[in-house]
Write an enzyme that holds these catalytic residues in place. Sequence first.
Site, PDB file in Angstrom:
ATOM      1  N   LYS A  92      42.399 -28.955  -9.705  1.00 54.76           N
ATOM      2  CA  LYS A  92      43.276 -29.463 -10.630  1.00 54.76           C
ATOM      3  C   LYS A  92      43.100 -28.435 -12.036  1.00 54.76           C
ATOM      4  O   LYS A  92      44.050 -28.017 -12.800  1.00 54.76           O
ATOM      5  CB  LYS A  92      42.965 -30.664 -11.221  1.00 54.76           C
ATOM      6  CG  LYS A  92      44.373 -31.324 -11.883  1.00 54.76           C
ATOM      7  CD  LYS A  92      44.106 -32.988 -12.231  1.00 54.76           C
ATOM      8  CE  LYS A  92      42.778 -33.330 -12.859  1.00 54.76           C
ATOM      9  NZ  LYS A  92      42.774 -34.768 -13.264  1.00 54.76           N
ATOM     10  N   ASP A 168      46.431  -2.387  12.918  1.00 55.09           N
ATOM     11  CA  ASP A 168      48.061  -2.746  12.822  1.00 55.09           C
ATOM     12  C   ASP A 168      48.283  -2.747  11.113  1.00 55.09           C
ATOM     13  O   ASP A 168      47.247  -3.093  10.380  1.00 55.09           O
ATOM     14  CB  ASP A 168      48.306  -4.090  13.280  1.00 55.09           C
ATOM     15  CG  ASP A 168      48.586  -3.845  14.645  1.00 55.09           C
ATOM     16  OD1 ASP A 168      48.796  -2.600  15.309  1.00 55.09           O
ATOM     17  OD2 ASP A 168      48.509  -4.947  15.274  1.00 55.09           O
ATOM     18  N   ASP A 169      49.486  -2.655  10.950  1.00 55.51           N
ATOM     19  CA  ASP A 169      49.932  -2.921   9.572  1.00 55.51           C
ATOM     20  C   ASP A 169      49.756  -4.308   9.374  1.00 55.51           C
ATOM     21  O   ASP A 169      50.150  -4.991  10.257  1.00 55.51           O
ATOM     22  CB  ASP A 169      51.159  -2.237   9.042  1.00 55.51           C
ATOM     23  CG  ASP A 169      51.478  -1.964   7.593  1.00 55.51           C
ATOM     24  OD1 ASP A 169      50.375  -2.127   6.709  1.00 55.51           O
ATOM     25  OD2 ASP A 169      52.305  -1.562   7.244  1.00 55.51           O
ATOM     26  N   GLY A 348      47.379   4.882   5.451  1.00 55.75           N
ATOM     27  CA  GLY A 348      48.587   4.683   6.354  1.00 55.75           C
ATOM     28  C   GLY A 348      49.524   5.980   6.099  1.00 55.75           C
ATOM     29  O   GLY A 348      49.168   6.881   7.122  1.00 55.75           O
TER      30      GLY A 348
END
Length: 399
Positions: A92, A168-169, A348
Amino acid sequence: MSEVIATYRLFDKGGQFEKKAEGIALGLTIGSWTDLPHLEQEQLKKHKGRVISIKETGRETTEGREADVTIAYPAANFSTDLPAILVTVFGKLSLDGVIRLMDLDFSSDLARWFPGPKFGVQGIRELTGAYDRPLVMSIFKGVIGRDLSYMERQLRAQLNGGIDIIKDDEILFENKLTPFEERLKLGKQVIVESGKKALYAVNLTGRTCDLKEKARRGIELGATAYLFNVFAYGLDVLQELAEDRDIPVPIMAHPAISGAFTSAPHHGISTELMLGKLVRMAGADFTLFPSPYGSVALERTAALKTAEMALEDSIYKQTFPVPSAGIHPGLVPVLYEDFGMNSIINAGGGVHGHPNGAAGGGRAFRQAVDAVVSGWTIEEAAKQHEDLRVALELWGTGK
Ligand SMILES: CSCCC(=O)C(=O)COP(=O)(O)O
Ligand SMILES: [Mg+2]
């Protein structure tokens, strides 16, 4: 004592830190917004949070003065899982005003509840056969909408370029052109044919209730590693996978979604706690996070602390830090300077966008890594290596 100690960064225009800290220690444990009868308070003493320290940092921010406050929470209050601990220390409270959870310290008996990485840095080095240098990893790009024959060509090219780990992407999900099982089988076959000790981390996706079964089936088909979007699922799901003896491969934690928890300067949870300490405790062998230099840059101190928490001495094996996003060969010297030998250079676009193809991209990274480890500049190395020269000409040196 069995407890978790939380460090919070508090902000207050009037500097009322003591009152705030006591309110948290009580409110998250035995207290309420209204007073309880005295007798009940006595009985509940062993459950009360305890303020340990309040240190003003001396910094004045837009949100007021800043202080670091530590509060201990007794283990008697929660069960042996991260969801219970996170809700206890910041449930909370995360919704209540200007406050940031900076760190969590677990007493040694509590720390043993969590598995940590199965392989760790040393284990990954053994699996890949890559010692005495940062590893090089590449991310499949442009796969969505393409079929397995495209993937196969790209896989072969990356391996020929000397990439240690292919992943993998994180945005590649179950799809008709490159289904999970077919990707896995292909990955295994191409790696075996290459004769290399590379890993291919396949994105483990789908409904939470199906993940374990899917991962186990993947192992039967030859999975060598899994990529996992841990913050879309939750740390406890990562822990479930890491603890499963029938999933005996390294797990790579992707930071997707984590920015929603970590990016605001005066709210949320610190990057280093989420992407360094907690993913390590929950069992990630690799942790990806934005580097300070690429296209999605993380503030340098946070990136360094994340790597530090992934590697620091502890009862767990070390998690490999993977500073990522927008990485090209010209950034290898700064990455090596900041993150050192026990890190992974991950790219990448920097691999697949190389003018000599993914093989050329892989070679350019390996040439840059070999240069910095041997104490050469990449400019010197580029005079002897065409792929590196082309990469530096295209993307620069990152200076
Ligand atoms: C934000 S850290 C994870 C980086 C990532 O998922 C990625 O795809 C990076 O790709 P790039 O082409 O920028 O190397
Ligand atoms: Mg990605």
